[in-house]
Design a protein around this motif. Structure first.
Motif, PDB file in Angstrom:
ATOM      1  N   ALA A 100      16.308  10.144  -2.742  1.00 29.78           N
ATOM      2  CA  ALA A 100      15.878  11.531  -3.784  1.00 29.78           C
ATOM      3  C   ALA A 100      14.828  12.185  -3.596  1.00 29.78           C
ATOM      4  CB  ALA A 100      15.845  10.669  -5.125  1.00 29.78           C
ATOM      5  N   HIS A 101      13.714  11.797  -3.063  1.00 30.72           N
ATOM      6  CA  HIS A 101      12.493  12.605  -2.548  1.00 30.72           C
ATOM      7  C   HIS A 101      12.642  13.344  -1.431  1.00 30.72           C
ATOM      8  CE1 HIS A 101      10.680   9.856  -5.784  1.00 30.72           C
ATOM      9  NE2 HIS A 101       9.931  10.730  -5.982  1.00 30.72           N
ATOM     10  N   TYR A 102      13.374  12.760  -0.554  1.00 29.73           N
ATOM     11  CA  TYR A 102      13.907  13.473   0.550  1.00 29.73           C
ATOM     12  C   TYR A 102      14.398  14.968   0.368  1.00 29.73           C
ATOM     13  CZ  TYR A 102      16.417  15.351   4.662  1.00 29.73           C
ATOM     14  OH  TYR A 102      16.813  16.181   5.620  1.00 29.73           O
ATOM     15  N   LEU A 103      15.287  14.848  -0.621  1.00 28.71           N
ATOM     16  CA  LEU A 103      15.997  15.940  -1.087  1.00 28.71           C
ATOM     17  C   LEU A 103      15.165  16.932  -1.674  1.00 28.71           C
ATOM     18  CD1 LEU A 103      19.537  14.444  -2.514  1.00 28.71           C
ATOM     19  CD2 LEU A 103      19.160  15.477  -0.197  1.00 28.71           C
ATOM     20  N   VAL A 104      14.221  16.308  -2.463  1.00 28.42           N
ATOM     21  CA  VAL A 104      13.505  17.263  -3.125  1.00 28.42           C
ATOM     22  C   VAL A 104      12.448  18.148  -2.094  1.00 28.42           C
ATOM     23  CG1 VAL A 104      11.552  17.534  -4.867  1.00 28.42           C
ATOM     24  CG2 VAL A 104      13.653  16.106  -5.200  1.00 28.42           C
ATOM     25  N   VAL A 105      11.890  17.135  -1.146  1.00 30.16           N
ATOM     26  CA  VAL A 105      10.844  18.000  -0.197  1.00 30.16           C
ATOM     27  C   VAL A 105      11.801  18.839   0.614  1.00 30.16           C
ATOM     28  CG1 VAL A 105       9.589  17.337   1.732  1.00 30.16           C
ATOM     29  CG2 VAL A 105       9.376  15.965  -0.416  1.00 30.16           C
ATOM     30  N   GLY A 108       3.406  18.010 -12.334  1.00 33.96           N
ATOM     31  CA  GLY A 108       3.234  19.445 -12.306  1.00 33.96           C
ATOM     32  C   GLY A 108       1.836  20.037 -12.432  1.00 33.96           C
ATOM     33  N   GLY A 109       0.694  19.262 -12.080  1.00 32.39           N
ATOM     34  CA  GLY A 109      -0.664  19.970 -12.041  1.00 32.39           C
ATOM     35  C   GLY A 109      -0.895  20.812 -10.927  1.00 32.39           C
ATOM     36  N   LYS A 110      -2.237  20.772 -10.362  1.00 29.74           N
ATOM     37  CA  LYS A 110      -2.606  21.460  -9.331  1.00 29.74           C
ATOM     38  C   LYS A 110      -2.230  21.149  -7.969  1.00 29.74           C
ATOM     39  CE  LYS A 110      -6.692  22.804 -11.707  1.00 29.74           C
ATOM     40  NZ  LYS A 110      -8.307  22.849 -11.653  1.00 29.74           N
ATOM     41  N   ARG A 111      -1.639  19.707  -7.993  1.00 31.70           N
ATOM     42  CA  ARG A 111      -1.120  19.189  -6.874  1.00 31.70           C
ATOM     43  C   ARG A 111       0.373  19.010  -7.013  1.00 31.70           C
ATOM     44  NH1 ARG A 111      -5.073  17.806  -3.087  1.00 31.70           N
ATOM     45  NH2 ARG A 111      -7.187  17.844  -4.070  1.00 31.70           N
ATOM     46  N   ARG A 112       1.098  20.146  -7.592  1.00 33.37           N
ATOM     47  CA  ARG A 112       2.703  19.787  -7.672  1.00 33.37           C
ATOM     48  C   ARG A 112       3.269  19.926  -6.335  1.00 33.37           C
ATOM     49  NH1 ARG A 112       0.596  24.206 -10.034  1.00 33.37           N
ATOM     50  NH2 ARG A 112       1.307  26.373  -9.524  1.00 33.37           N
ATOM     51  N   PRO A 145       0.824  -1.304   0.047  1.00 33.08           N
ATOM     52  CA  PRO A 145       0.138   0.157  -0.011  1.00 33.08           C
ATOM     53  C   PRO A 145       0.883   1.259   0.010  1.00 33.08           C
ATOM     54  CG  PRO A 145      -0.849  -1.708   1.643  1.00 33.08           C
ATOM     55  CD  PRO A 145       0.660  -2.107   1.212  1.00 33.08           C
ATOM     56  N   VAL A 146       1.984   1.237   0.736  1.00 34.51           N
ATOM     57  CA  VAL A 146       2.916   2.388   0.722  1.00 34.51           C
ATOM     58  C   VAL A 146       3.380   2.644  -0.795  1.00 34.51           C
ATOM     59  CG1 VAL A 146       4.976   3.281   1.566  1.00 34.51           C
ATOM     60  CG2 VAL A 146       3.497   2.084   3.076  1.00 34.51           C
ATOM     61  N   PHE A 147       3.704   1.689  -1.263  1.00 30.64           N
ATOM     62  CA  PHE A 147       4.459   1.772  -2.718  1.00 30.64           C
ATOM     63  C   PHE A 147       3.452   2.466  -3.757  1.00 30.64           C
ATOM     64  CE2 PHE A 147       5.780   0.312  -6.924  1.00 30.64           C
ATOM     65  CZ  PHE A 147       6.847   0.642  -6.921  1.00 30.64           C
ATOM     66  N   PHE A 148       2.197   1.940  -3.576  1.00 33.58           N
ATOM     67  CA  PHE A 148       1.073   2.360  -4.393  1.00 33.58           C
ATOM     68  C   PHE A 148       0.718   3.736  -4.073  1.00 33.58           C
ATOM     69  CE2 PHE A 148       0.058  -2.295  -5.064  1.00 33.58           C
ATOM     70  CZ  PHE A 148       0.508  -2.311  -6.277  1.00 33.58           C
ATOM     71  N   LYS A 171       1.110   7.300  -6.764  1.00 36.61           N
ATOM     72  CA  LYS A 171       0.117   8.182  -6.974  1.00 36.61           C
ATOM     73  C   LYS A 171       0.554   9.553  -6.559  1.00 36.61           C
ATOM     74  CE  LYS A 171      -4.132  10.068  -7.353  1.00 36.61           C
ATOM     75  NZ  LYS A 171      -4.846  10.014  -8.708  1.00 36.61           N
ATOM     76  N   ILE A 172       1.125   9.755  -5.300  1.00 34.16           N
ATOM     77  CA  ILE A 172       1.570  11.159  -4.941  1.00 34.16           C
ATOM     78  C   ILE A 172       2.659  11.626  -5.485  1.00 34.16           C
ATOM     79  CG2 ILE A 172       2.299  12.343  -2.714  1.00 34.16           C
ATOM     80  CD1 ILE A 172       0.338  10.719  -1.312  1.00 34.16           C
ATOM     81  N   TYR A 173       3.766  10.831  -5.695  1.00 34.25           N
ATOM     82  CA  TYR A 173       4.959  11.412  -6.350  1.00 34.25           C
ATOM     83  C   TYR A 173       4.497  11.468  -7.951  1.00 34.25           C
ATOM     84  CZ  TYR A 173       7.589   9.381  -2.351  1.00 34.25           C
ATOM     85  OH  TYR A 173       7.924   9.212  -0.950  1.00 34.25           O
ATOM     86  N   GLY A 174       3.571  10.870  -8.498  1.00 36.74           N
ATOM     87  CA  GLY A 174       3.402  11.003  -9.827  1.00 36.74           C
ATOM     88  C   GLY A 174       2.676  12.522  -9.813  1.00 36.74           C
TER      89      GLY A 174
END
Length: 579
Positions: free
Chosen positions: A379-384, A334-338, A319-322, A326-329
């Protein structure tokens, strides 16, 4: 001679014949011509009048169509006709003072709003089922309440349910209507869909943030297991039953919270959807699975002396991976929830799930999946981290003052250092780098402890205790590989602070639940409208102004051209009439 004599007489006689008889005929002909001219002038005048009337009617029709086009383009807020004015005289709009609609079907009596008390069916699961299944009988709207007809109260409640509840609320709407670092307080000028002056059903008041209690307790179970088994803290002689007690308590709380929220998903699924679209609360959907992995990692040896089965990791990590896909996508698209729009400190929860999954994968013996998860999480920690550290103008969730939510900055680097040590078996340079980043952030928050006072207690505060516990675990690992009095003292200090914080929150939770009965107030954050209605709505007015700016000029140009062409036609007709 005779010719000369006779010629004048003859000429005179002929002259008389010419001038007397034809003059009468000419007068008759002139009279006839004048009559025909008068009839022609009358006909031309009638034609000109008919043309003028037609052009005037065409102009009126064109003006009406132009006005209707402008109204259709510019409005959506009011209709410019006598009927709407008469209705507006009889019915006043709701003032934007933060009042609630009190459910759909509210009516206006004497200038006050009277809501249908107890009407919480708009968030029930069946409302969404009725919308999706056309074979089911539609819900009948109560046309009368207290002997008066329901006129829709300015929003058109016939379609407000589909408009404001069943559809997803944009992320920007939450930032515009809510305030606070957790986006859980409605602004004063905003309206909500449910009444404020009465308690809501318990399931509606039960937020997803309650899983934070499980996060705090389960992480404490791991901490006390490490304190009793680590070489650097064995001198404390901590008994193992503390770990067992905390583990059982965390498991019990997890079962209670999961059962309650599962009932909420069954009966009030529309409210669950609102929490999922919330920019802050969407990250707490990772919490149940992180808690399950915490319980597997910190399981007491008496219950499970051997390594857990890899299937357990698959069940809890899937469930965490799915959710991450969704969220990382959404962040990547770059949509409204970028990310720059919805980034907040709670976003670290989605990142921490990768590191906790890596620790559990290493414990079950799957090293390569553990490395994969660690790479994705880092990788996503650095971005956040960079996005939140820059304080972009679009990141409206970050308050100016400090708040316990800032402890989320400590969770990801601490978990990354512990995960790296679990994968490679040593606390090397990269693991220490992550640990030192977490330690610096921890110290930078502790020295400003005075700024943390004065905030309203919330159940979500429990989620901010596990970062302190994770930092304590990383310090214990560091003390195991770099044994010294300083590292041991630092490990004990951080462990004591995290345990003390959990005890304080536990006492506060019990007092709010059983003494003050304020643990679960009305969850106003899920009851906001999809868009703000009224004259003081900023965005629709701006859009209407843009529409007027781009549509009025061509329409006025067309009307001026028609006026100019009609004026030229009238002048030509007048010239012909004069000629």
């Amino acid at each position: 001679m005779d010719t000369r004599a006779t010629s004048p007489n003859s000429l005179g006689n002929h002259f008389v014949d010419i001038h007397e008889v034809p003059e009468e005929e000419e007068e008759e002909e002139e009279e006839e011509e004048e009559g025909t001219r008068a009839t022609k002038m009358a006909e031309k005048t009638e034609k000109r009048l008919t043309k003028l009337t037609k052009t005037c009617e065409a102009k009126r029709q064109q003006r009406s169509t132009t006005l209707s086009r402008q109204v259709s383009l510019e409005t959506g807020f009011s209709v410019l006709n006598k009927e709407s004015k008469a209705k507006n005289d009889k019915r006043k709009m709701l003032s934007r003072s933060g009042n609630s609609f009190g459910g759909f079907g509210s009516v206006h009596r004497g200038g006050t709003v009277e809501g249908r008390r107890g009407d919480f069916s708009i968030f029930r699961t069946k409302s969404g089922l009725l919308k999706q299944n056309p074979l089911l009988p539609p819900k009948k709207e109560s046309g009368e309440l207290g002997g008066q007809r329901n006129d829709g109260f300015g929003l058109g409640f016939g379609g407000a349910e589909d408009e404001s509840v069943n559809r997803s609320v944009p992320a920007g709407r939450y930032f515009a209507a809510l305030r606070g670092p957790e986006l859980d307080q409605v602004k004063d000028y905003e309206d909500i869909l449910l009444p404020k002056d009465q308690p809501w059903p318990f399931l509606l008041r039960f937020p997803i943030g309650c899983f934070g209690i499980c996060l705090g307790l389960s992480s404490q179970a791991i901490l006390w297991h490490s304190l009793s088994a680590s070489p650097s803290t064995r001198f404390l002689h901590i008994p193992p039953y503390i770990n067992l007690s905390l583990w059982l308590l965390a498991l019990l709380v997890l079962l209670l919270v999961s059962t309650t929220y599962f009932l909420k998903c069954i009966f009030y699924f529309e409210a669950v959807k609102r929490e999922y679209f919330h920019p802050v609360r969407v990250n707490f959907f990772f919490a149940p699975w992180i808690v399950c992995m915490f319980l597997v990692i910190g399981v007491p040896p008496k219950i499970c002396p051997s390594a857990p089965h890899p299937a357990i990791w698959c069940v809890f990590m899937a469930p965490v991976f799915f959710l991450e896909l969704k969220i990382y996508g959404q962040w990547l698209s770059g949509g409204k929830r970028r990310l720059c729009k919805v980034a907040n400190p709670s976003s670290h929860l989605s990142v921490v799930g990768n590191f906790i999954g890596a620790i559990l994968a290493a414990k079950v013996g799957w090293v390569e999946p553990a490395k994969f998860l660690w790479a994705v999480g880092f990788a996503h920690y650095l971005v956040v981290f960079v996005t939140l550290y820059q304080r972009l103008p679009t990141s409206e969730a970050l308050p100016k003052e400090l708040h316990p939510v800032y402890s989320m900055f400590i969770a990801a680097p601490s978990a990354a250092s512990v995960a790296w040590e679990a994968i490679y078996g040593e606390f090397d340079g990269l693991s220490r780098t992550c640990y030192f980043i977490a330690l610096f952030l921890y110290v930078s928050l502790v020295v400003r402890i005075n700024f943390f006072w004065g905030f309203r207690f919330s159940v979500a505060w429990w989620s901010y205790t596990f970062p302190m516990t994770t930092a304590s675990l990383a310090t214990i690992k560091y003390a195991d590989h770099v044994p010294s009095d300083i590292t041991k003292g630092l490990a004990l200090t951080l462990s004591f602070m995290s345990s003390a914080m959990v005890c304080v929150l536990l006492v506060s939770t019990l007092l709010h639940a059983f003494v003050w009965h304020t643990l679960f107030p009305n969850d106003l954050a899920i009851a906001i409208t999809k868009r703000r209605h009224g004259k003081d709505q900023k965005k629709p007015i701006k859009r209407a102004y843009d529409l007027r700016r781009w549509t009025k000029t061509p329409l006025s140009l067309v009307s001026s051209l028609t006026k100019h062409s009609s004026g030229n036609k009238d002048s030509d007709e007048q010239k012909e009439a004069e000629n």
